[in-house]
Design an enzyme around this catalytic site. Structure first.
Site, PDB file in Angstrom:
ATOM      1  CG  HIS A 283      -2.153  -0.848   1.012  1.00  0.00           C
ATOM      2  ND1 HIS A 283      -2.960  -1.264   2.046  1.00  0.00           N
ATOM      3  CD2 HIS A 283      -2.711  -1.370  -0.123  1.00  0.00           C
ATOM      4  CE1 HIS A 283      -3.950  -1.988   1.569  1.00  0.00           C
ATOM      5  NE2 HIS A 283      -3.816  -2.076   0.263  1.00  0.00           N
TER       6      HIS A 283
ATOM      7  CG  ASP B 193      -0.262   4.074   3.844  1.00  0.00           C
ATOM      8  OD1 ASP B 193      -0.366   3.076   3.097  1.00  0.00           O
ATOM      9  OD2 ASP B 193      -0.857   4.146   4.941  1.00  0.00           O
TER      10      ASP B 193
ATOM     11  CG  ASP C 194      -1.363  -0.759   7.724  1.00  0.00           C
ATOM     12  OD1 ASP C 194      -0.291  -0.437   8.244  1.00  0.00           O
ATOM     13  OD2 ASP C 194      -1.945  -0.035   6.898  1.00  0.00           O
TER      14      ASP C 194
ATOM     15  CG  HIS D 293      -1.128   2.866  10.307  1.00  0.00           C
ATOM     16  ND1 HIS D 293      -2.444   2.709   9.970  1.00  0.00           N
ATOM     17  CD2 HIS D 293      -0.420   2.856   9.155  1.00  0.00           C
ATOM     18  CE1 HIS D 293      -2.541   2.612   8.643  1.00  0.00           C
ATOM     19  NE2 HIS D 293      -1.315   2.698   8.131  1.00  0.00           N
TER      20      HIS D 293
END
Length: 301
Positions: free
Chosen positions: A62, A64, A210, A268
């Site tokens: 992803h 980011d 994540d 995060h």
């Protein structure tokens, strides 16, 4: 063992916040973990030496968490880097990086080694004489891994008074520090425990971002010294976790408590919040030892 947070916010960069990237310094090694947009700028701001980064770990693809990678790779070339660079990340990391280098005709002057990951089981991805790194499979919208960094046990510390009292020659010192017993000339065996002190306990650090709330990682991070766990939302937005496959501060704290970790660092954070302090407050209702990541923050672990 030091941890420098280069960025710890979710989704897009803002004027005062950056996406995920951090540097772990362990046993005189410098590991870059994730490489969100603007990572190289943050490295400069925090006065971290580019040349000491030889290993980059990408959790998932992803933006980011990896959009800063090609910029960093290119900057290394502009700085006339000659040292090998190892990149550990999901399958596809190599294709994405090499395509950008190919189309911009910007091939590196140093060796790039890609270690692409596909396993959904924990596996060792890096090991040398001081440190071992293994994956922590996470549950997110795409294939994702966290990473567990562990120091290897150091050699024992010589009790110089005890060694000299027994008249042991210096030629045997290294053997003693390696854990061996010593047999004296008169036949007596001196146990190693009488000649040495225990080395400092090996430190450990787990990076978990994540992921949705997932108790299956608890055995993998059991008793770890420090765990960085994503906490994208507060409990008031817990309904968003299933859709986005992220975690709340309370859920991260629950994982930390179940795993009996010594310290939890939250990060995060969704940029919808004006303050990150409520993340600490919510987490501490479950687990006491909570710290908040923030851009530029350095933790001496």
């Amino acid at each position: 063992m030091n941890l420098t947070i280069l960025g710890c916010y979710a989704a897009t960069p803002r004027t005062l916040t950056n996406p995920t990237s951090q540097v772990l310094e362990m046993k005189n090694r410098m590991f870059l973990i994730d490489c969100g947009e603007g990572t190289q700028v943050q490295l400069r701001k925090n006065k971290l030496r580019f040349s000491k980064i030889n290993h980059v770990f990408i959790s998932h693809l992803h933006g980011d968490h990896y959009y800063g990678l090609i910029g960093l790779v290119s900057t290394f070339s502009l700085l006339n880097r000659k040292t090998d660079l190892h990149i550990y990340g999901p399958k596809g990391t190599k294709e994405i990086t090499l395509l950008q280098l190919k189309l911009s005709n910007s091939w590196t002057g140093y060796n790039l080694y890609f270690h692409e990951l596909e396993s959904k089981e924990p596996e060792v991805v890096f090991e040398d004489d001081k440190v071992i790194v293994s994956t922590i499979p996470l549950k997110h919208r795409v294939y994702t891994n966290g990473f567990l960094f562990r120091e290897k046990p150091g050699e024992r510390k010589l009790d110089i008074n005890a060694v000299q009292a027994h008249g042991i020659h210096t030629a045997y010192y290294q053997k003693i520090k390696n854990g061996s017993d010593i047999t004296l000339d008169d036949g007596r065996v001196i146990p190693n425990s009488e000649l040495t002190f225990d080395p400092p306990a090996p430190k450990s650090y787990a990076f978990c971002s994540d992921t949705i709330y997932d108790e299956s990682i608890v055995p993998l991070i059991k008793d770890v010294d420090v765990v960085y766990h994503e906490s994208t939302f507060l409990d008031s937005e817990a309904h968003l976790c299933e859709k986005t496959m992220h975690t709340t501060a309370k859920q991260a704290a629950t994982i930390a408590k179940m795993a009996n970790v010594k310290q939890l660092i939250l990060g995060h954070f969704s940029t919808r919040y004006n303050s990150i302090e409520p993340f600490r407050e919510e987490a501490q209702t479950i687990f006491e030892n909570v710290l908040l990541a923030d851009d530029g923050k350095v933790f001496e672990l």
